[in-house]
Design a protein around this motif. Structure first.
Motif, PDB file in Angstrom:
ATOM      1  N   LEU A 121       0.794  -1.221   0.000  1.00 56.49           N
ATOM      2  CA  LEU A 121       0.000   0.000   0.000  1.00 56.49           C
ATOM      3  C   LEU A 121       0.832   1.280   0.000  1.00 56.49           C
ATOM      4  O   LEU A 121       0.274   2.381  -0.080  1.00 56.49           O
ATOM      5  CB  LEU A 121      -0.923   0.011   1.230  1.00 56.49           C
ATOM      6  CG  LEU A 121      -1.951  -1.113   1.320  1.00 56.49           C
ATOM      7  CD1 LEU A 121      -2.537  -1.182   2.725  1.00 56.49           C
ATOM      8  CD2 LEU A 121      -3.057  -0.896   0.298  1.00 56.49           C
ATOM      9  N   LEU A 171      -2.195   4.839   4.661  1.00 57.85           N
ATOM     10  CA  LEU A 171      -3.024   3.716   5.082  1.00 57.85           C
ATOM     11  C   LEU A 171      -2.128   2.534   5.423  1.00 57.85           C
ATOM     12  O   LEU A 171      -1.332   2.087   4.607  1.00 57.85           O
ATOM     13  CB  LEU A 171      -3.975   3.334   3.948  1.00 57.85           C
ATOM     14  CG  LEU A 171      -5.179   2.452   4.285  1.00 57.85           C
ATOM     15  CD1 LEU A 171      -6.155   3.195   5.184  1.00 57.85           C
ATOM     16  CD2 LEU A 171      -5.876   2.028   2.991  1.00 57.85           C
ATOM     17  N   LEU A 177     -10.603   1.072  -0.008  1.00 62.49           N
ATOM     18  CA  LEU A 177      -9.301   1.613   0.364  1.00 62.49           C
ATOM     19  C   LEU A 177      -9.141   3.045  -0.138  1.00 62.49           C
ATOM     20  O   LEU A 177      -8.490   3.869   0.515  1.00 62.49           O
ATOM     21  CB  LEU A 177      -8.180   0.733  -0.194  1.00 62.49           C
ATOM     22  CG  LEU A 177      -8.145  -0.719   0.311  1.00 62.49           C
ATOM     23  CD1 LEU A 177      -6.949  -1.460  -0.288  1.00 62.49           C
ATOM     24  CD2 LEU A 177      -8.104  -0.786   1.828  1.00 62.49           C
ATOM     25  N   ALA A 210      -6.245  -1.198   6.649  1.00 62.79           N
ATOM     26  CA  ALA A 210      -6.938  -1.846   5.545  1.00 62.79           C
ATOM     27  C   ALA A 210      -7.690  -3.089   6.013  1.00 62.79           C
ATOM     28  O   ALA A 210      -8.841  -3.328   5.608  1.00 62.79           O
ATOM     29  CB  ALA A 210      -5.939  -2.219   4.447  1.00 62.79           C
ATOM     30  N   HIS A 270      -1.381   4.215  -1.292  1.00 69.35           N
ATOM     31  CA  HIS A 270      -2.086   4.713  -0.098  1.00 69.35           C
ATOM     32  C   HIS A 270      -1.077   4.888   1.040  1.00 69.35           C
ATOM     33  O   HIS A 270      -1.085   4.133   2.013  1.00 69.35           O
ATOM     34  CB  HIS A 270      -3.184   3.732   0.330  1.00 69.35           C
ATOM     35  CG  HIS A 270      -4.251   3.507  -0.691  1.00 69.35           C
ATOM     36  ND1 HIS A 270      -4.064   2.678  -1.778  1.00 69.35           N
ATOM     37  CD2 HIS A 270      -5.506   4.013  -0.813  1.00 69.35           C
ATOM     38  CE1 HIS A 270      -5.167   2.672  -2.519  1.00 69.35           C
ATOM     39  NE2 HIS A 270      -6.056   3.473  -1.945  1.00 69.35           N
ATOM     40  N   PRO A 281     -11.955   5.343   2.499  1.00 74.37           N
ATOM     41  CA  PRO A 281     -12.149   4.626   3.770  1.00 74.37           C
ATOM     42  C   PRO A 281     -13.169   5.267   4.713  1.00 74.37           C
ATOM     43  O   PRO A 281     -13.662   4.595   5.615  1.00 74.37           O
ATOM     44  CB  PRO A 281     -10.750   4.633   4.385  1.00 74.37           C
ATOM     45  CG  PRO A 281     -10.065   5.795   3.771  1.00 74.37           C
ATOM     46  CD  PRO A 281     -10.588   5.881   2.381  1.00 74.37           C
TER      47      PRO A 281
END
Length: 416
Positions: free
Chosen positions: A320, A327, A389, A332, A324, A392
């Motif tokens: 990720l 994140l 994702l 997740a 992301h 969120p």
């Protein structure tokens, strides 16, 4: 399902916990790569009167009387495993894949010997030498990794490390490596430094049994694995080797590392192995890999980082950090679990976060394929994972996806 009327009467608290778990499994989508759904027949075998029987020793050589029937069960498990994997000698008594590895170590190594194995953050397993595990406490461990550019095992590095540290054993196998190992090449490297080669196939036993994944039996000195992930048998472990090492392995399991085998688990293994010998199991294993490949392709198309750029097996490792960065894997996992999708957070190559937080997630297709998910369902689920994702905090999206997962699971029940 095994009859639970007595349990409901005798212990309603435990009964309710089991029923709640049954409902959770039916309503949630299991994408944990190390889990699967066994058949009713395996459940019945595991919940049988064999749980009452002590059977220390091996068939025909027990330390208890009354073992003629459990002998037959263990013999069936062994015969079926030999047929599935082409092994000369099989021990089906290990309680887990880790205890299978322990048996091989105890059969061949002395404390302080060197093990060369895949780094945990690159996809390896605790029992391959992590410092918190017995393997890392008893043995000197050197670890190889994956190429940071390709995500594949760097076999040149492995050969160099082997020449430098002169291990007594090289371990291939992983819990979060999405590619096939080059077992023959590792065997050659091991032979060059006079080391044993242990292939831990815990995650791919079913894929190997079905002929859709490379089989190290006959190449590696020892092959260990779990019996409940992609092969859907009773939970536990297995060791396969040749006749030269058979006695040492058997002695290392009993009496070296375990007492009485769990005969109800051995029965579950026998039943699951028998199911894997049926022609339809090959089609199942092929669908598992096809579903994982589609999952990886969908993730990549939607902008997620996928370690090694895809998969050869039943799992996809998502990194990720680029897509992301704020994140975590733990985030997740929680986001997906809130809508009924279960995955696990997982370290990724070059990990900088704690293993309790991580920068990735591991996604598997074995259990979803068992309950009937095909390309349409898998692509839908993969898209919804990325949607969640990406957004969120979108409660409306979460509610919509939750209802969609409920419907998909209802349309594909585990136990009809």
């Amino acid at each position: 399902m095994p009859n639970s009327d007595a349990l409901a009467t005798v212990d309603p608290d435990v009964h309710e916990a089991i029923e709640a778990e049954r409902r959770r499994q039916e309503s949630d989508l299991d994408l944990i790569a190390s889990e699967n759904h066994v058949s009713r027949a395996v459940l019945e075998a595991q919940g049988s009167v064999l749980t009452n029987k002590y059977a220390e020793g091996y068939p025909g050589a027990r330390y208890y009387g009354g073992c003629e029937h459990v002998d037959r069960v263990e013999e069936l498990a062994i015969e079926r495993a030999k047929a599935l994997f082409g092994a000369d000698h099989v021990n089906v008594q290990p309680h887990s894949g880790t205890q299978a590895n322990m048996g091989v170590y105890f059969a061949t190594l002395e404390p302080g010997d060197t093990i060369l194995s895949l780094d945990l953050t690159h996809g390896g397993h605790l029992s391959h030498g992590h410092h918190v595990n017995f393997s890392g406490q008893l043995y000197d461990v050197t670890q190889y990794g994956v190429d940071p550019e390709t995500g594949y095992v760097d076999y040149d590095e492995l050969a160099e490390l082997a020449a430098e540290c002169e291990p007594a054993m090289i371990v291939s196998g992983a819990s979060a490596y999405p590619r096939e190992f080059e077992y023959d090449r590792i065997g050659e490297i091991a032979a060059d430094v006079d080391a044993f080669h242990l292939a831990d196939v815990a995650h791919v036993t079913g894929l190997i049994a079905a002929g859709v994944h490379a089989n190290p039996v006959g190449s590696a000195d020892f092959v260990t694995g779990s019996t409940h992930k992609t092969i859907r048998a009773g939970r536990g472990g297995i060791i396969m080797t040749d006749e030269e090492h058979a006695d040492d392995v058997d002695s290392a399991i009993f009496p070296g590392g375990q007492g009485g085998p769990l005969m109800h688990n051995v029965a579950g293994k026998a039943v699951g192995f028998g199911e894997a010998l049926e022609p339809e199991f090959e089609a199942y294993a092929e669908r598992v890999v096809e579903n994982a490949t589609l999952m990886a392709e969908t993730f990549i198309d939607r902008g997620l980082g996928v370690v090694s750029g895809g998969t050869d097996k039943h799992l996809v490792l998502v990194d990720l950090r680029d897509s992301h960065p704020d994140l975590t894997g733990d985030d997740a996992e929680s986001i997906l679990e809130s809508v009924g999708i279960t995955v696990n957070k997982n370290t990724v190559p070059g990990e900088t976060r704690s293993p309790f937080v991580t920068s990735g997630i591991r996604v598997g297709t074995a259990a979803a394929t068992t309950r009937g998910f095909g390309p349409d369902e898998i692509e839908t689920v993969a898209d919804r994972i990325v949607d969640l994702l990406d957004r969120p905090d979108d409660e409306e999206l979460a509610s919509t996806v939750s209802a969609e997962i409920d419907e998909l699971c209802a349309d594909n029940p585990i136990y009809e």
